[in-house]
Write a protein that holds these residues in place. Structure first.
Motif, short mmCIF file in Angstrom:
data_model
loop_
_atom_site.label_atom_id
_atom_site.label_comp_id
_atom_site.label_asym_id
_atom_site.label_seq_id
_atom_site.Cartn_x
_atom_site.Cartn_y
_atom_site.Cartn_z
N THR A 5 0.86 -1.00 -0.17
CA THR A 5 -0.08 0.11 0.23
C THR A 5 0.84 1.47 -0.03
OG1 THR A 5 -1.73 -1.54 1.01
CG2 THR A 5 -1.87 1.10 1.70
N ALA A 6 1.91 1.18 1.17
CA ALA A 6 2.62 2.38 0.97
C ALA A 6 3.47 2.27 -0.33
CB ALA A 6 4.13 2.17 1.69
N SER A 7 3.83 1.38 -1.18
CA SER A 7 4.40 1.74 -2.83
C SER A 7 3.71 1.86 -3.65
CB SER A 7 4.96 0.23 -3.06
OG SER A 7 5.75 0.24 -2.32
N GLY A 8 2.32 1.84 -3.65
CA GLY A 8 1.37 2.01 -4.14
C GLY A 8 0.83 3.61 -4.17
N PHE A 9 0.98 4.27 -2.77
CA PHE A 9 1.02 5.54 -2.06
C PHE A 9 1.96 6.49 -2.64
CE2 PHE A 9 0.76 9.04 0.81
CZ PHE A 9 -0.70 9.53 0.92
N LEU A 10 3.47 5.81 -2.68
CA LEU A 10 4.79 6.60 -3.09
C LEU A 10 3.90 7.11 -5.16
CD1 LEU A 10 7.46 5.49 -0.48
CD2 LEU A 10 6.17 7.97 -1.21
N LEU A 11 3.89 5.60 -5.36
CA LEU A 11 3.68 6.20 -7.31
C LEU A 11 2.65 6.70 -7.13
CD1 LEU A 11 5.29 4.93 -9.57
CD2 LEU A 11 3.12 2.88 -9.36
N ILE A 12 1.74 6.81 -6.79
CA ILE A 12 0.73 7.80 -7.11
C ILE A 12 1.16 9.15 -7.09
CG2 ILE A 12 -1.96 8.11 -6.13
CD1 ILE A 12 -2.16 5.87 -6.28
N ILE A 13 2.02 9.53 -5.74
CA ILE A 13 2.23 10.75 -5.30
C ILE A 13 3.43 11.25 -6.57
CG2 ILE A 13 4.15 12.14 -3.39
CD1 ILE A 13 0.93 11.78 -2.66
N PHE A 14 4.04 10.55 -6.69
CA PHE A 14 4.62 11.06 -7.55
C PHE A 14 4.98 10.93 -9.03
CE2 PHE A 14 7.86 9.10 -10.56
CZ PHE A 14 9.70 9.84 -10.60
N LEU A 15 3.20 10.81 -9.47
CA LEU A 15 3.09 10.80 -11.09
C LEU A 15 2.21 12.06 -10.67
CD1 LEU A 15 1.83 7.15 -11.86
CD2 LEU A 15 3.69 8.22 -13.08
N VAL A 16 1.72 12.20 -9.70
CA VAL A 16 1.47 13.80 -9.74
C VAL A 16 2.20 15.19 -9.12
CG1 VAL A 16 -0.73 14.99 -7.75
CG2 VAL A 16 -0.91 12.42 -8.69
N PHE A 17 2.96 15.07 -8.68
CA PHE A 17 4.08 15.27 -8.87
C PHE A 17 4.85 15.24 -10.03
CE2 PHE A 17 9.13 15.94 -8.57
CZ PHE A 17 8.48 17.71 -7.76
N VAL A 18 5.25 14.70 -10.92
CA VAL A 18 6.17 14.85 -12.39
C VAL A 18 4.68 15.26 -13.49
CG1 VAL A 18 6.65 13.62 -13.80
CG2 VAL A 18 7.56 13.39 -12.03
N GLY A 19 3.70 14.83 -13.16
CA GLY A 19 2.43 14.62 -14.71
C GLY A 19 1.72 16.34 -13.99
N PHE A 20 1.64 16.88 -12.90
CA PHE A 20 1.04 17.65 -12.91
C PHE A 20 1.17 19.01 -10.84
CE2 PHE A 20 -2.51 14.43 -13.48
CZ PHE A 20 -2.67 14.85 -14.52
N GLY A 21 2.50 19.15 -10.83
CA GLY A 21 3.37 19.75 -10.06
C GLY A 21 3.21 21.25 -10.77
N ASP A 22 3.90 20.97 -11.09
CA ASP A 22 3.94 22.71 -11.75
C ASP A 22 2.74 23.89 -11.54
OD1 ASP A 22 3.39 21.34 -14.34
OD2 ASP A 22 4.39 22.40 -15.73
N SER A 23 1.60 22.76 -12.30
CA SER A 23 0.19 23.46 -12.16
C SER A 23 0.11 24.18 -10.55
CB SER A 23 -0.88 23.00 -12.89
OG SER A 23 -0.88 21.95 -12.66
N PHE A 24 0.09 23.40 -9.36
CA PHE A 24 -0.57 23.63 -8.48
C PHE A 24 -0.05 23.97 -7.51
CE2 PHE A 24 -0.88 19.26 -8.56
CZ PHE A 24 -0.34 18.58 -7.42
N LEU A 25 1.74 23.69 -7.75
CA LEU A 25 2.26 23.74 -5.95
C LEU A 25 2.64 25.14 -5.84
CD1 LEU A 25 4.37 20.14 -6.59
CD2 LEU A 25 3.09 20.76 -5.04
N PRO A 26 3.51 25.78 -5.44
CA PRO A 26 3.93 26.33 -4.72
C PRO A 26 5.73 26.63 -5.65
CG PRO A 26 4.48 25.73 -2.52
CD PRO A 26 3.78 24.09 -3.85
N LYS A 27 6.67 27.92 -5.65
CA LYS A 27 7.20 28.15 -6.89
C LYS A 27 8.52 26.97 -6.80
CE LYS A 27 9.61 30.29 -10.32
NZ LYS A 27 8.63 29.76 -12.00
N PRO A 28 9.76 26.29 -5.65
CA PRO A 28 10.45 25.73 -5.88
C PRO A 28 9.96 24.40 -6.31
CG PRO A 28 10.43 27.17 -3.96
CD PRO A 28 9.89 27.46 -4.29
N LEU A 29 8.86 23.86 -5.36
CA LEU A 29 8.52 22.42 -6.06
C LEU A 29 7.87 22.29 -7.44
CD1 LEU A 29 6.85 21.72 -2.56
CD2 LEU A 29 8.40 21.03 -3.82
N SER A 30 7.53 23.93 -7.88
CA SER A 30 7.01 23.32 -9.25
C SER A 30 7.89 23.39 -10.40
CB SER A 30 5.82 25.30 -9.90
OG SER A 30 6.47 25.85 -9.50
#
Length: 75
Positions: free
Chosen positions: A5-30
């Protein structure tokens, strides 16, 4: 939380970060998300080099056309 479950959760977090992170995260993370996505895109594209045919598939047709044109001009 078990390991699967933890691996799946981290994979989803990573995919969201890479795929959509630049549109909603603050400047250094985007900018980190955008650069990560760009790097991954270049790496994946680099796995599949551009295919160049070893022969010209139209060479025989072009040669026949040139010979036909030369034959009709000499008449």
């Amino acid at each position: 939380m078990d390991r699967k479950t933890a691996s799946g959760f981290l994979l989803i977090i990573f995919l969201v970060f890479v795929g959509f992170g630049d549109s909603f995260l603050p400047k250094p993370l985007s900018s980190a998300s955008l650069s990560t996505r760009t790097t991954l895109n270049k790496w994946i594209i680099g796995l599949f080099p551009s295919w160049q045919p070893k022969t010209n598939p139209n060479q025989r047709t072009q040669k026949a056309l040139e010979e036909t044109e030369k034959g009709s001009k000499s008449r």
